[in-house]
Design a protein around this motif. Structure first.
Motif, PDB file in Angstrom:
ATOM      1  N   VAL A   1      38.587  50.482  34.168  1.00 52.41           N
ATOM      2  CA  VAL A   1      38.889  49.170  34.726  1.00 52.41           C
ATOM      3  C   VAL A   1      38.173  49.003  36.063  1.00 52.41           C
ATOM      4  O   VAL A   1      37.814  49.978  36.719  1.00 52.41           O
ATOM      5  N   ALA A   2      37.955  47.762  36.442  1.00 53.89           N
ATOM      6  CA  ALA A   2      37.393  47.422  37.746  1.00 53.89           C
ATOM      7  C   ALA A   2      38.417  46.532  38.450  1.00 53.89           C
ATOM      8  O   ALA A   2      39.115  45.753  37.809  1.00 53.89           O
ATOM      9  N   VAL A   3      38.497  46.666  39.766  1.00 51.45           N
ATOM     10  CA  VAL A   3      39.470  45.895  40.544  1.00 51.45           C
ATOM     11  C   VAL A   3      38.811  45.371  41.813  1.00 51.45           C
ATOM     12  O   VAL A   3      37.846  45.935  42.303  1.00 51.45           O
ATOM     13  N   ASP A   4      39.362  44.269  42.347  1.00 51.52           N
ATOM     14  CA  ASP A   4      38.832  43.787  43.622  1.00 51.52           C
ATOM     15  C   ASP A   4      39.473  44.533  44.791  1.00 51.52           C
ATOM     16  O   ASP A   4      38.926  44.578  45.867  1.00 51.52           O
ATOM     17  N   ASP A   5      40.645  45.105  44.582  1.00 57.29           N
ATOM     18  CA  ASP A   5      41.351  45.900  45.591  1.00 57.29           C
ATOM     19  C   ASP A   5      41.712  45.076  46.824  1.00 57.29           C
ATOM     20  O   ASP A   5      41.792  45.579  47.929  1.00 57.29           O
ATOM     21  N   MET A   6      41.915  43.785  46.609  1.00 55.98           N
ATOM     22  CA  MET A   6      42.286  42.874  47.678  1.00 55.98           C
ATOM     23  C   MET A   6      43.741  43.135  48.057  1.00 55.98           C
ATOM     24  O   MET A   6      44.605  43.185  47.202  1.00 55.98           O
ATOM     25  N   HIS A   7      43.996  43.335  49.331  1.00 56.54           N
ATOM     26  CA  HIS A   7      45.340  43.666  49.793  1.00 56.54           C
ATOM     27  C   HIS A   7      46.051  42.499  50.477  1.00 56.54           C
ATOM     28  O   HIS A   7      47.262  42.436  50.474  1.00 56.54           O
ATOM     29  N   ARG A   8      45.300  41.610  51.108  1.00 58.04           N
ATOM     30  CA  ARG A   8      45.966  40.516  51.798  1.00 58.04           C
ATOM     31  C   ARG A   8      45.045  39.317  51.947  1.00 58.04           C
ATOM     32  O   ARG A   8      43.855  39.463  52.154  1.00 58.04           O
ATOM     33  N   LEU A   9      45.638  38.147  51.853  1.00 58.50           N
ATOM     34  CA  LEU A   9      44.909  36.898  52.024  1.00 58.50           C
ATOM     35  C   LEU A   9      45.320  36.149  53.285  1.00 58.50           C
ATOM     36  O   LEU A   9      44.628  35.246  53.728  1.00 58.50           O
ATOM     37  N   ASP A  10      46.444  36.549  53.873  1.00 58.75           N
ATOM     38  CA  ASP A  10      47.036  35.734  54.934  1.00 58.75           C
ATOM     39  C   ASP A  10      46.333  35.812  56.279  1.00 58.75           C
ATOM     40  O   ASP A  10      46.073  34.812  56.906  1.00 58.75           O
ATOM     41  N   LYS A  11      45.977  37.003  56.777  1.00 56.02           N
ATOM     42  CA  LYS A  11      45.355  37.071  58.097  1.00 56.02           C
ATOM     43  C   LYS A  11      44.416  38.275  58.170  1.00 56.02           C
ATOM     44  O   LYS A  11      44.645  39.308  57.542  1.00 56.02           O
ATOM     45  N   PRO A  12      43.345  38.151  58.938  1.00 57.92           N
ATOM     46  CA  PRO A  12      42.405  39.270  59.071  1.00 57.92           C
ATOM     47  C   PRO A  12      43.024  40.441  59.833  1.00 57.92           C
ATOM     48  O   PRO A  12      43.929  40.262  60.648  1.00 57.92           O
ATOM     49  N   THR A  13      42.528  41.631  59.541  1.00 62.59           N
ATOM     50  CA  THR A  13      42.946  42.833  60.252  1.00 62.59           C
ATOM     51  C   THR A  13      41.706  43.551  60.750  1.00 62.59           C
ATOM     52  O   THR A  13      40.580  43.132  60.484  1.00 62.59           O
ATOM     53  N   ASN A  14      41.895  44.630  61.486  1.00 66.28           N
ATOM     54  CA  ASN A  14      40.771  45.413  61.980  1.00 66.28           C
ATOM     55  C   ASN A  14      40.191  46.341  60.908  1.00 66.28           C
ATOM     56  O   ASN A  14      39.116  46.895  61.085  1.00 66.28           O
ATOM     57  N   THR A  15      40.922  46.532  59.829  1.00 67.28           N
ATOM     58  CA  THR A  15      40.425  47.389  58.752  1.00 67.28           C
ATOM     59  C   THR A  15      39.579  46.570  57.788  1.00 67.28           C
ATOM     60  O   THR A  15      39.804  45.376  57.624  1.00 67.28           O
ATOM     61  N   PRO A  16      38.582  47.210  57.146  1.00 68.48           N
ATOM     62  CA  PRO A  16      37.757  46.465  56.185  1.00 68.48           C
ATOM     63  C   PRO A  16      38.626  45.894  55.076  1.00 68.48           C
ATOM     64  O   PRO A  16      39.576  46.520  54.620  1.00 68.48           O
ATOM     65  N   ASN A  17      38.312  44.702  54.661  1.00 64.09           N
ATOM     66  CA  ASN A  17      39.089  44.036  53.632  1.00 64.09           C
ATOM     67  C   ASN A  17      38.200  43.752  52.430  1.00 64.09           C
ATOM     68  O   ASN A  17      36.983  43.673  52.554  1.00 64.09           O
TER      69      ASN A  17
ATOM     70  N   VAL B   1      39.133  42.992  34.918  1.00 62.68           N
ATOM     71  CA  VAL B   1      39.037  43.356  33.508  1.00 62.68           C
ATOM     72  C   VAL B   1      39.133  42.086  32.680  1.00 62.68           C
ATOM     73  O   VAL B   1      39.831  41.136  33.056  1.00 62.68           O
ATOM     74  N   GLN B   2      38.425  42.074  31.587  1.00 64.58           N
ATOM     75  CA  GLN B   2      38.488  40.985  30.617  1.00 64.58           C
ATOM     76  C   GLN B   2      39.093  41.580  29.357  1.00 64.58           C
ATOM     77  O   GLN B   2      38.527  42.510  28.798  1.00 64.58           O
ATOM     78  N   VAL B   3      40.256  41.100  28.963  1.00 61.63           N
ATOM     79  CA  VAL B   3      40.919  41.664  27.784  1.00 61.63           C
ATOM     80  C   VAL B   3      40.603  40.846  26.543  1.00 61.63           C
ATOM     81  O   VAL B   3      40.304  39.656  26.621  1.00 61.63           O
TER      82      VAL B   3
ATOM     83  N   TYR C   1      36.938  45.024  28.726  1.00 63.23           N
ATOM     84  CA  TYR C   1      35.788  45.565  29.446  1.00 63.23           C
ATOM     85  C   TYR C   1      36.043  45.369  30.926  1.00 63.23           C
ATOM     86  O   TYR C   1      36.821  44.502  31.331  1.00 63.23           O
ATOM     87  N   ALA C   2      35.413  46.200  31.736  1.00 63.83           N
ATOM     88  CA  ALA C   2      35.555  46.154  33.187  1.00 63.83           C
ATOM     89  C   ALA C   2      34.309  45.483  33.766  1.00 63.83           C
ATOM     90  O   ALA C   2      33.215  45.641  33.220  1.00 63.83           O
ATOM     91  N   SER C   3      34.464  44.755  34.879  1.00 62.64           N
ATOM     92  CA  SER C   3      33.315  44.068  35.455  1.00 62.64           C
ATOM     93  C   SER C   3      33.385  43.972  36.967  1.00 62.64           C
ATOM     94  O   SER C   3      34.460  43.836  37.538  1.00 62.64           O
ATOM     95  N   THR C   4      32.202  44.015  37.587  1.00 60.03           N
ATOM     96  CA  THR C   4      32.068  43.713  39.012  1.00 60.03           C
ATOM     97  C   THR C   4      31.263  42.427  39.187  1.00 60.03           C
ATOM     98  O   THR C   4      30.752  42.159  40.263  1.00 60.03           O
ATOM     99  N   GLY C   5      31.142  41.657  38.114  1.00 59.49           N
ATOM    100  CA  GLY C   5      30.472  40.372  38.212  1.00 59.49           C
ATOM    101  C   GLY C   5      29.706  39.960  36.982  1.00 59.49           C
ATOM    102  O   GLY C   5      29.460  38.777  36.774  1.00 59.49           O
ATOM    103  N   ASP C   6      29.292  40.891  36.158  1.00 57.56           N
ATOM    104  CA  ASP C   6      28.580  40.523  34.945  1.00 57.56           C
ATOM    105  C   ASP C   6      29.577  40.320  33.812  1.00 57.56           C
ATOM    106  O   ASP C   6      30.665  40.897  33.827  1.00 57.56           O
ATOM    107  N   GLU C   7      29.207  39.505  32.837  1.00 61.19           N
ATOM    108  CA  GLU C   7      30.107  39.215  31.731  1.00 61.19           C
ATOM    109  C   GLU C   7      29.463  39.591  30.403  1.00 61.19           C
ATOM    110  O   GLU C   7      28.241  39.643  30.288  1.00 61.19           O
ATOM    111  N   ILE C   8      30.314  39.847  29.426  1.00 60.50           N
ATOM    112  CA  ILE C   8      29.869  40.200  28.087  1.00 60.50           C
ATOM    113  C   ILE C   8      30.432  39.169  27.126  1.00 60.50           C
ATOM    114  O   ILE C   8      31.633  38.894  27.126  1.00 60.50           O
TER     115      ILE C   8
END
Length: 184
Positions: free
Chosen positions: A54-70, A78-80, A100-107
């Motif tokens: 599987v591929a994931v965006d690993d996004m942790h928060r949308l509300d406010k920026p932090t000092n850690t990389p986001n 994933v496309q099921v 299938y797992a994707s980081t931007g390409d589609e099948i």
């Protein structure tokens, strides 16, 4: 999928493996002291473990920026392949590895028969690499408008076969590995 076996062992406690993450702190590609997550996937597959990638965006928060990389949303997914867009159908597809797992390409389509593993990328000009046991590169194909399908002829001696699609922008999509029965 005649001639192909896909089974989940009862002692498997993780049928899904994250092989691509959109978070900047994750070593998806590996480094001098760590193998890539794709290489780890091949190690598990070569040991007989049927684990879906599987591929994931690993996004942790949308509300406010932090000092850690986001990681912003949409970096991996994933496309099921499910009959309907319901939670039970999607969970069933995930548990069976019908994705299938994707980081931007589609099948557009994946087809596996006793003789051929075929992939139709959405991008007209994509590179499709077919891999076998221990991550061995079996074949590289380029698709085009005139040749939208990449096909690998199964020999029958491969422990498994999977494909990685790379689109013109360098984004990837990974098909799931299928076990190959020896051809008679």
């Amino acid at each position: 999928e005649e001639g192909i076996t896909r089974s989940r062992r009862e002692d498997d406690d993780a049928p899904l493996l994250e092989i691509a993450s959109g978070h900047p702190s994750v070593r998806t590609e590996g480094d001098e002291t760590h193998p890539s997550t794709e290489a780890l996937w091949d190690t598990l597959l070569s040991a007989g473990r049927d684990v879906a990638a599987v591929a994931v965006d690993d996004m942790h928060r949308l509300d406010k920026p932090t000092n850690t990389p986001n990681a912003p949303p949409g970096k991996g997914w994933v496309q099921v392949f499910a009959r309907e867009a319901s939670a039970p159908a999607i969970c069933e597809a995930l548990s069976r590895g019908h994705l299938y797992a994707s980081t931007g390409d589609e099948i557009q389509r994946i087809r596996v028969t006793e003789e051929v593993y075929s992939v139709w990328p959405s991008a007209a000009a994509a590179t499709v690499e077919f891999f076998g046991g221990h991550g061995e590169l079996l074949q590289t194909s380029r698709t085009s408008v005139d040749m939208p399908e990449a096909a690998y002829r199964l020999h029958g001696g491969e422990p498994y076969v999977r494909a990685r699609v790379t689109g013109p922008e360098g984004k990837n999509a990974w098909t799931q590995a299928v076990r190959v029965k020896p051809l008679l």
